[in-house]
Motif scaffolding. Structure first.
Motif, PDB file in Angstrom:
ATOM      1  N   GLU A  16      -1.951 -46.220 -32.842  1.00  0.00           N
ATOM      2  CA  GLU A  16      -2.115 -46.484 -34.275  1.00  0.00           C
ATOM      3  C   GLU A  16      -3.555 -46.848 -34.607  1.00  0.00           C
ATOM      4  O   GLU A  16      -4.079 -46.432 -35.640  1.00  0.00           O
ATOM      5  CB  GLU A  16      -1.165 -47.596 -34.729  1.00  0.00           C
ATOM      6  CG  GLU A  16       0.298 -47.205 -34.685  1.00  0.00           C
ATOM      7  CD  GLU A  16       0.620 -46.002 -35.548  1.00  0.00           C
ATOM      8  OE1 GLU A  16       0.092 -45.896 -36.677  1.00  0.00           O
ATOM      9  OE2 GLU A  16       1.404 -45.142 -35.093  1.00  0.00           O
ATOM     10  N   ARG A  17      -4.213 -47.599 -33.752  1.00  0.00           N
ATOM     11  CA  ARG A  17      -5.607 -47.980 -33.992  1.00  0.00           C
ATOM     12  C   ARG A  17      -6.511 -46.747 -33.991  1.00  0.00           C
ATOM     13  O   ARG A  17      -7.335 -46.569 -34.895  1.00  0.00           O
ATOM     14  CB  ARG A  17      -6.079 -48.978 -32.923  1.00  0.00           C
ATOM     15  CG  ARG A  17      -7.547 -49.348 -33.063  1.00  0.00           C
ATOM     16  CD  ARG A  17      -7.988 -50.348 -32.014  1.00  0.00           C
ATOM     17  NE  ARG A  17      -7.839 -49.879 -30.649  1.00  0.00           N
ATOM     18  CZ  ARG A  17      -8.678 -49.028 -30.032  1.00  0.00           C
ATOM     19  NH1 ARG A  17      -9.716 -48.521 -30.677  1.00  0.00           N
ATOM     20  NH2 ARG A  17      -8.486 -48.687 -28.770  1.00  0.00           N
ATOM     21  N   THR A  18      -6.343 -45.885 -33.001  1.00  0.00           N
ATOM     22  CA  THR A  18      -7.217 -44.711 -32.904  1.00  0.00           C
ATOM     23  C   THR A  18      -6.923 -43.690 -34.000  1.00  0.00           C
ATOM     24  O   THR A  18      -7.829 -42.987 -34.432  1.00  0.00           O
ATOM     25  CB  THR A  18      -7.139 -44.053 -31.509  1.00  0.00           C
ATOM     26  OG1 THR A  18      -5.789 -43.691 -31.220  1.00  0.00           O
ATOM     27  CG2 THR A  18      -7.667 -44.989 -30.435  1.00  0.00           C
ATOM     28  N   ARG A  19      -5.682 -43.625 -34.464  1.00  0.00           N
ATOM     29  CA  ARG A  19      -5.353 -42.731 -35.591  1.00  0.00           C
ATOM     30  C   ARG A  19      -6.131 -43.117 -36.840  1.00  0.00           C
ATOM     31  O   ARG A  19      -6.382 -42.283 -37.708  1.00  0.00           O
ATOM     32  CB  ARG A  19      -3.862 -42.798 -35.914  1.00  0.00           C
ATOM     33  CG  ARG A  19      -3.000 -41.990 -35.023  1.00  0.00           C
ATOM     34  CD  ARG A  19      -1.565 -42.037 -35.489  1.00  0.00           C
ATOM     35  NE  ARG A  19      -0.725 -41.312 -34.558  1.00  0.00           N
ATOM     36  CZ  ARG A  19       0.587 -41.418 -34.502  1.00  0.00           C
ATOM     37  NH1 ARG A  19       1.220 -42.231 -35.332  1.00  0.00           N
ATOM     38  NH2 ARG A  19       1.278 -40.728 -33.627  1.00  0.00           N
ATOM     39  N   ARG A  20      -6.475 -44.380 -36.927  1.00  0.00           N
ATOM     40  CA  ARG A  20      -7.196 -44.878 -38.104  1.00  0.00           C
ATOM     41  C   ARG A  20      -8.707 -44.975 -37.839  1.00  0.00           C
ATOM     42  O   ARG A  20      -9.443 -45.529 -38.649  1.00  0.00           O
ATOM     43  CB  ARG A  20      -6.630 -46.232 -38.511  1.00  0.00           C
ATOM     44  CG  ARG A  20      -5.247 -46.077 -39.126  1.00  0.00           C
ATOM     45  CD  ARG A  20      -4.445 -47.361 -39.090  1.00  0.00           C
ATOM     46  NE  ARG A  20      -3.148 -47.189 -39.707  1.00  0.00           N
ATOM     47  CZ  ARG A  20      -2.115 -46.553 -39.159  1.00  0.00           C
ATOM     48  NH1 ARG A  20      -2.223 -46.021 -37.957  1.00  0.00           N
ATOM     49  NH2 ARG A  20      -0.966 -46.440 -39.788  1.00  0.00           N
ATOM     50  N   PHE A  21      -9.126 -44.459 -36.697  1.00  0.00           N
ATOM     51  CA  PHE A  21     -10.542 -44.455 -36.326  1.00  0.00           C
ATOM     52  C   PHE A  21     -11.152 -45.850 -36.339  1.00  0.00           C
ATOM     53  O   PHE A  21     -12.285 -46.052 -36.776  1.00  0.00           O
ATOM     54  CB  PHE A  21     -11.344 -43.499 -37.226  1.00  0.00           C
ATOM     55  CG  PHE A  21     -10.806 -42.098 -37.219  1.00  0.00           C
ATOM     56  CD1 PHE A  21     -11.031 -41.259 -36.137  1.00  0.00           C
ATOM     57  CD2 PHE A  21     -10.031 -41.634 -38.275  1.00  0.00           C
ATOM     58  CE1 PHE A  21     -10.520 -39.973 -36.126  1.00  0.00           C
ATOM     59  CE2 PHE A  21      -9.515 -40.348 -38.271  1.00  0.00           C
ATOM     60  CZ  PHE A  21      -9.758 -39.511 -37.189  1.00  0.00           C
TER      61      PHE A  21
END
Length: 72
Positions: A16-21
């Motif tokens: 989820e963190r990386t999906r939001r950059f």
């Protein structure tokens, strides 16, 4: 009694963190925790408290259940 799978929480949190950059530092600041603590959660070195899960979910704009689905 169902248990929480900390490994899945860490993996889902990172996803989820990386999906939001977002970097770990950015998310940690938004959630009010240290970057070191966030890193430990994502790497499954610690099991987060439920209050921390709530803070992280709020910072990501998701429901906390996303980290708990399929556990137990």
């Amino acid at each position: 009694m169902p248990t929480i799978d900390a490994v899945k929480i860490g993996r889902r949190l990172r996803t989820e963190r990386t999906r939001r950059f977002l970097t770990q530092a950015q998310l940690a600041q938004k959630a009010g925790i240290s970057q070191k603590q966030l890193s430990k959660i994502e790497n499954d070195d610690v099991e987060p408290r439920f209050s921390t899960i709530l803070s992280l979910a709020d910072a990501l704009g998701v429901e906390p259940e996303i980290f708990l689905e399929g556990n137990g």
